[in-house]
Enzyme design. Structure first.
Site, short mmCIF file in Angstrom:
data_model
loop_
_atom_site.label_atom_id
_atom_site.label_comp_id
_atom_site.label_asym_id
_atom_site.label_seq_id
_atom_site.Cartn_x
_atom_site.Cartn_y
_atom_site.Cartn_z
N ASP A 174 0.86 -1.18 0.00
CA ASP A 174 0.00 0.00 0.00
C ASP A 174 0.89 1.23 0.00
O ASP A 174 1.75 1.39 0.89
CB ASP A 174 -0.90 0.02 1.23
CG ASP A 174 -1.97 -1.07 1.19
OD1 ASP A 174 -1.99 -1.85 0.23
OD2 ASP A 174 -2.79 -1.13 2.13
N ASP B 4 -15.26 -4.01 -0.62
CA ASP B 4 -14.70 -3.58 0.65
C ASP B 4 -15.86 -3.40 1.63
O ASP B 4 -16.70 -2.50 1.45
CB ASP B 4 -13.94 -2.26 0.48
CG ASP B 4 -12.82 -2.39 -0.55
OD1 ASP B 4 -12.18 -3.45 -0.58
OD2 ASP B 4 -12.59 -1.42 -1.30
#
Length: 234
Positions: free
Chosen positions: A8, A128
């Protein structure tokens, strides 16, 4: 079970968030490309690279991710801020093995369909989940849409699969959300990649038993709870 390490990127650095909290990122490296090379050398078949700046619309790390794509032979799936057909085309043209569409997959089903028809088996839809709702815009907003309706809509598309992330578990090292995973598995025939809370080799086995074909690992690797070599050997 395919094991996929995650990178990330926020402000050019390799970070991990807890439950999507951008205010308190933990930095693990100032060189994400070096981290990617370490994962590749450890035997990773695929790497999950997320542009967190692009995900929340505060900039991007495009050149950095492009350098990773150029320098490594490992497959890379790129996520974060991919909300137009042009962006999908650009990343795949730059060498990404697949792209992950999250906000667009939830809010613009026609766009998702066009992209999957144009690039079959190269687009993943991101689901998500926070409080049983789909989160979008870098997890900063949620949509009042049922998980089942999304998966039902996506099931007929030529997707590469679905990346299912439990936001409430993400970055917590608290174990996977097997309940949500089992629910999703019962609702779709698509390949599932699970992310969120996976900390131990036992967790990986549980995720596989719950029906996921792949697991995405982040903080557990960076914190040394398990090594990528151990995970790949499961």
């Amino acid at each position: 079970m395919l094991v996929i390490p995650a990178i990330d990127i926020l402000g050019g650095r390799c970070v991990r968030l807890v439950r999507g909290d951008f205010e308190h990122p933990k930095v693990y490296s100032d060189d994400p490309a070096d981290v990617a090379a370490e994962f590749a050398n450890a035997g990773a078949e695929r790497i999950h690279v997320v542009d967190l700046d692009a995900a929340r619309g505060s900039g991007d790390n495009k050149s950095l991710i492009q350098s990773i794509l150029r320098s490594l032979e490992v497959k890379v799936q790129v996520a974060g801020g991919i909300r137009t057909a042009e962006t999908v085309d650009a990343w795949l043209g730059a060498g990404a093995h697949a792209v992950v569409m999250g906000t667009a997959a939830v809010r613009d089903p026609r766009l998702l369909e066009r992209c999957t028809r144009r690039h079959p088996a190269q687009v993943l839809a991101a689901l998500d989940v926070r409080n049983e709702q789909a989160a979008v815009s870098g997890w900063t907003e949620t949509e009042p849409v049922m998980i089942g309706s999304l998966l039902g809509r996506w099931d007929s598309l030529p997707l590469a699969g679905v990346v299912l992330t439990s936001i409430d578990k993400d970055g917590t090292l608290g174990g996977p959300d097997l309940k949500t995973l089992a629910r999703a598995r019962a609702m779709t025939s698509l390949t599932l990649q699970y992310s969120g809370g996976v900390t131990t080799l036992e967790d990986i086995a549980k995720v596989a038993a719950a029906g996921a074909q792949a697991v995405i690992l982040g903080k557990a690797l960076y914190e040394g709870r398990i090594t990528l070599e151990q995970a790949l050997a499961t």
